[in-house]
Design a protein around this motif. Structure first.
Motif, PDB file in Angstrom:
ATOM      1  N   PRO A   1      -3.327   5.002   3.309  1.00  0.00           N
ATOM      2  CA  PRO A   1      -4.091   4.348   2.246  1.00  0.00           C
ATOM      3  C   PRO A   1      -5.585   4.293   2.535  1.00  0.00           C
ATOM      4  O   PRO A   1      -6.397   4.572   1.644  1.00  0.00           O
TER       5      PRO A   1
ATOM      6  N   GLN B   1       0.818  -1.214   0.000  1.00  0.00           N
ATOM      7  CA  GLN B   1       0.000   0.000   0.000  1.00  0.00           C
ATOM      8  C   GLN B   1       0.855   1.269   0.000  1.00  0.00           C
ATOM      9  O   GLN B   1       0.318   2.365   0.143  1.00  0.00           O
TER      10      GLN B   1
ATOM     11  N   GLN C   1      -5.502   2.555  -4.455  1.00  0.00           N
ATOM     12  CA  GLN C   1      -6.087   1.231  -4.666  1.00  0.00           C
ATOM     13  C   GLN C   1      -7.434   1.273  -5.389  1.00  0.00           C
ATOM     14  O   GLN C   1      -8.392   0.635  -4.990  1.00  0.00           O
TER      15      GLN C   1
END
Length: 270
Positions: free
Chosen positions: A189, A17, A135
């Motif tokens: 993240p 991440q 992501q």
């Protein structure tokens, strides 16, 4: 024996991440590799051991490996496994920063949908890390990054490009000032994946402001000029987005909408 019994301080989530700079992520592991003259096969063995240890961390012998089946989304588990080979060259041939930069560039190149050529020059590492942290809403976040005021884009470009490794810098980024500690973005993240989905521009403004205030705190304390060896891992500026002024007047991030707290940790150099 060292790979299976000693503490490596390696956190797989920090890599997949892009949560941590290369120093706190890979320093202990590289030290073990160099002092033990470990080979790529030895590092591969470490990851096999790590994988099996994770599988058995919540033992259910009669039900099988529920940890992987129920506790990990397939996408997350696949990203863990795919990252193993990225670390095999850690040691004499590649430093912590080289391994980390190659991994970030590989993630950009294999991103779906395609993001175009891998960025080069000033600010490229910030873009690489933001894409990995996001992501999913990568294109919106990149668009927001380029729309930021210059002072905010500069903060992100510089603070996210600090390596936490003395004498090391990213090959493809023009930023070379590695004075003082780098920041480890606890829950960065998660913050970008939730807040960034609602308002990517506002989320990056908040992240830039937190980094700016944390860097200012270090400068006032003299830590960025002289490393604080007595307390290298203290927390700096915790809290969540509710405590950060919305300097741009963006209404998209309102109280109660963003749950994850964003906390910074000082990653001291050695």
């Amino acid at each position: 024996v060292r790979f299976t019994q000693c503490r490596m301080d390696y956190n797989m989530g920090w890599l997949v991440q892009a949560e941590a700079p290369p120093g706190p992520l890979l320093r202990s592991l590289r030290t073990a590799v160099l002092t033990g003259n470990a080979s790529q096969q030895d590092i591969a063995f470490y990851f096999v051991h790590w994988f099996t240890a994770l599988a058995g961390s919540v033992p259910t012998p009669m039900a099988g490996s529920e940890k992987f089946v129920l506790g990990f989304p397939l996408k997350v588990l696949s990203s863990f496994v795919a990252s193993f080979s990225a670390v095999w060259n850690l040691g004499i041939s590649q430093s912590e920063t080289q391994v980390y930069e190659n991994y970030l560039r590989w993630r950009w190149e294999t991103h779906k949908p395609c993001l175009g050529p891998v960025p080069e020059g000033y600010g490229c590492v910030a873009q690489l890390r933001l894409v990995v942290m996001a992501q999913g809403n990568s294109k919106l976040l990149l668009k927001a990054f380029h729309q930021l005021p210059e002072r905010d884009r500069r903060v992100l470009s510089e603070e996210l490009a600090r390596t936490g490794c003395e004498g090391q810098h990213y090959q493809h980024d023009a930023f070379r000032d590695q004075r003082g500690p780098a920041f480890l973005l606890y829950y960065g993240p998660a913050f970008l994946q939730k807040a960034g989905l609602l308002d990517p521009f506002g989320a990056l403004l908040i992240l830039a402001e937190i980094l700016r205030q944390a860097a200012r705190h270090l400068a006032l304390a003299g830590v960025r000029r002289l490393r604080d060896r007595h307390n290298p891992h203290r927390h700096v500026e915790g809290g969540d987005c509710h405590n950060v002024p919305q300097s741009a007047g963006r209404p998209g991030l309102r109280t109660g909408e963003v749950q994850p707290a964003l906390c910074l940790r000082v990653a001291d150099q050695v």
